[in-house]
Scaffold this motif. Sequence first.
Motif, PDB file in Angstrom:
ATOM      1  N   ARG A  67      43.608   8.285 -72.927  1.00 10.26           N
ATOM      2  CA  ARG A  67      43.521   7.138 -73.832  1.00 10.26           C
ATOM      3  C   ARG A  67      42.474   6.153 -73.312  1.00 10.26           C
ATOM      4  O   ARG A  67      42.346   5.961 -72.105  1.00 10.26           O
ATOM      5  CB  ARG A  67      44.874   6.421 -73.922  1.00 10.26           C
ATOM      6  N   ALA A  68      41.765   5.514 -74.232  1.00 14.64           N
ATOM      7  CA  ALA A  68      40.797   4.487 -73.828  1.00 14.64           C
ATOM      8  C   ALA A  68      40.586   3.526 -74.986  1.00 14.64           C
ATOM      9  O   ALA A  68      40.641   3.916 -76.155  1.00 14.64           O
ATOM     10  CB  ALA A  68      39.467   5.123 -73.435  1.00 14.64           C
ATOM     11  N   GLY A  69      40.358   2.261 -74.653  1.00 11.06           N
ATOM     12  CA  GLY A  69      40.122   1.304 -75.731  1.00 11.06           C
ATOM     13  C   GLY A  69      39.777  -0.078 -75.210  1.00 11.06           C
ATOM     14  O   GLY A  69      39.865  -0.365 -74.014  1.00 11.06           O
ATOM     15  N   PHE A  70      39.367  -0.915 -76.165  1.00 11.46           N
ATOM     16  CA  PHE A  70      38.944  -2.283 -75.869  1.00 11.46           C
ATOM     17  C   PHE A  70      40.076  -3.248 -76.205  1.00 11.46           C
ATOM     18  O   PHE A  70      40.566  -3.261 -77.342  1.00 11.46           O
ATOM     19  CB  PHE A  70      37.686  -2.625 -76.679  1.00 11.46           C
ATOM     20  N   VAL A  71      40.491  -4.010 -75.209  1.00 15.88           N
ATOM     21  CA  VAL A  71      41.591  -4.968 -75.375  1.00 15.88           C
ATOM     22  C   VAL A  71      41.011  -6.361 -75.157  1.00 15.88           C
ATOM     23  O   VAL A  71      40.616  -6.709 -74.043  1.00 15.88           O
ATOM     24  CB  VAL A  71      42.727  -4.678 -74.369  1.00 15.88           C
ATOM     25  N   ASN A  72      40.923  -7.124 -76.237  1.00 17.48           N
ATOM     26  CA  ASN A  72      40.265  -8.429 -76.160  1.00 17.48           C
ATOM     27  C   ASN A  72      41.280  -9.555 -76.083  1.00 17.48           C
ATOM     28  O   ASN A  72      42.270  -9.571 -76.814  1.00 17.48           O
ATOM     29  CB  ASN A  72      39.339  -8.622 -77.360  1.00 17.48           C
ATOM     30  N   ILE A  73      41.015 -10.498 -75.179  1.00 20.06           N
ATOM     31  CA  ILE A  73      41.936 -11.600 -74.913  1.00 20.06           C
ATOM     32  C   ILE A  73      41.369 -12.871 -75.540  1.00 20.06           C
ATOM     33  O   ILE A  73      40.273 -13.305 -75.182  1.00 20.06           O
ATOM     34  CB  ILE A  73      42.124 -11.796 -73.389  1.00 20.06           C
ATOM     35  N   VAL A  74      42.096 -13.441 -76.492  1.00 24.07           N
ATOM     36  CA  VAL A  74      41.620 -14.649 -77.183  1.00 24.07           C
ATOM     37  C   VAL A  74      42.705 -15.720 -77.147  1.00 24.07           C
ATOM     38  O   VAL A  74      43.868 -15.448 -76.855  1.00 24.07           O
ATOM     39  CB  VAL A  74      41.216 -14.364 -78.654  1.00 24.07           C
ATOM     40  N   GLY A  75      42.308 -16.947 -77.494  1.00 23.47           N
ATOM     41  CA  GLY A  75      43.252 -18.060 -77.529  1.00 23.47           C
ATOM     42  C   GLY A  75      42.533 -19.366 -77.265  1.00 23.47           C
ATOM     43  O   GLY A  75      41.329 -19.394 -77.034  1.00 23.47           O
ATOM     44  N   ASN A  76      43.279 -20.458 -77.312  1.00 24.53           N
ATOM     45  CA  ASN A  76      42.696 -21.782 -77.083  1.00 24.53           C
ATOM     46  C   ASN A  76      42.437 -22.013 -75.596  1.00 24.53           C
ATOM     47  O   ASN A  76      42.977 -21.294 -74.760  1.00 24.53           O
ATOM     48  CB  ASN A  76      43.634 -22.859 -77.639  1.00 24.53           C
ATOM     49  N   PRO A  77      41.634 -23.038 -75.251  1.00 21.91           N
ATOM     50  CA  PRO A  77      41.402 -23.333 -73.839  1.00 21.91           C
ATOM     51  C   PRO A  77      42.693 -23.712 -73.113  1.00 21.91           C
ATOM     52  O   PRO A  77      43.634 -24.231 -73.713  1.00 21.91           O
ATOM     53  CB  PRO A  77      40.450 -24.547 -73.878  1.00 21.91           C
TER      54      PRO A  77
END
Length: 301
Positions: free
Chosen positions: A11-21
Amino acid sequence: MSDNNITENHRAGFVNIVGNPNVGKSTLSNRLVGERLSIITSKAQTTRHRIMGIVNGDDYQIVFSDTPGVLKPKFKLQESMLEFSKSALVDADVLLYVTDVIETPTKNQEFLDKVAKEKIPILLVINKIDLLKGNDDLLRVIDQWKQLLPQAEVFPTSATENFNVDNLMARIVELLPVSPPYFGKDALTDRSSRFFVTEIIREKILLGYDKEVPYATQVIVELFDEKDDGIHIMAVIYVERDSQKGIIIGHQGKKLKHVGIESRKEIEKFFGKKVYLQLYVKVEKDWRNQENKLKQFGYIE
């Protein structure tokens, strides 16, 4: 394990972390990646780029991407930082939306609405739960968020205490698509050694100075000469005004010397080698609003 032995159910993939400061994205990112790839300070707007941290297991590869906190732009620099965060919604296999128990859930409604429309799996990480008094408070916070992001799986965590991070990690692996790795299995990041030197120096500036000065600085590594016995580094700290240059250097150069000493220690720890570091300060008027400078400094592609 050699790349030839990779199984077809890898398995492989892109895990993006987002949110406010200031919700702890970088602390969480470093917990998940296991290396100190993102600057962590208590000041907002610390992360300015998307920084990839790669985690390899025998049968998986996760490409984590830590992004700048979402904010209303005041400078061209912040516009490009917001673009990094928006682009994280486009190319993810799994999205980690990080919040905490303090912030108002609707703080950045416009960005949240974009997240709510996503079709990819969303893991809602409610960080800093160690600050809550009891379970009732936690259930109240979860309920608020479930109304805003009904399709998200909720993970109450404490990145600083390393609470529930292992469960989050296990779920991320489960959600990855079947795919060969995107990077070599020994890769740790997509960023160069020079990049991490600039981030370490910038962190020391953020910790060592007040008010606007840290946000008006940009660090560029002019020389990175690595040999067996050590690394010779020459870096320039750019500021926007002559008065800021004076503040960075300090009386008799003491402030700049302190930044140099603290940076050198951290860089030596990062690379495991002796480091010779020279720092200079230059004025680049109003660089945060100059498109050509933002291109030169790597904020606009």
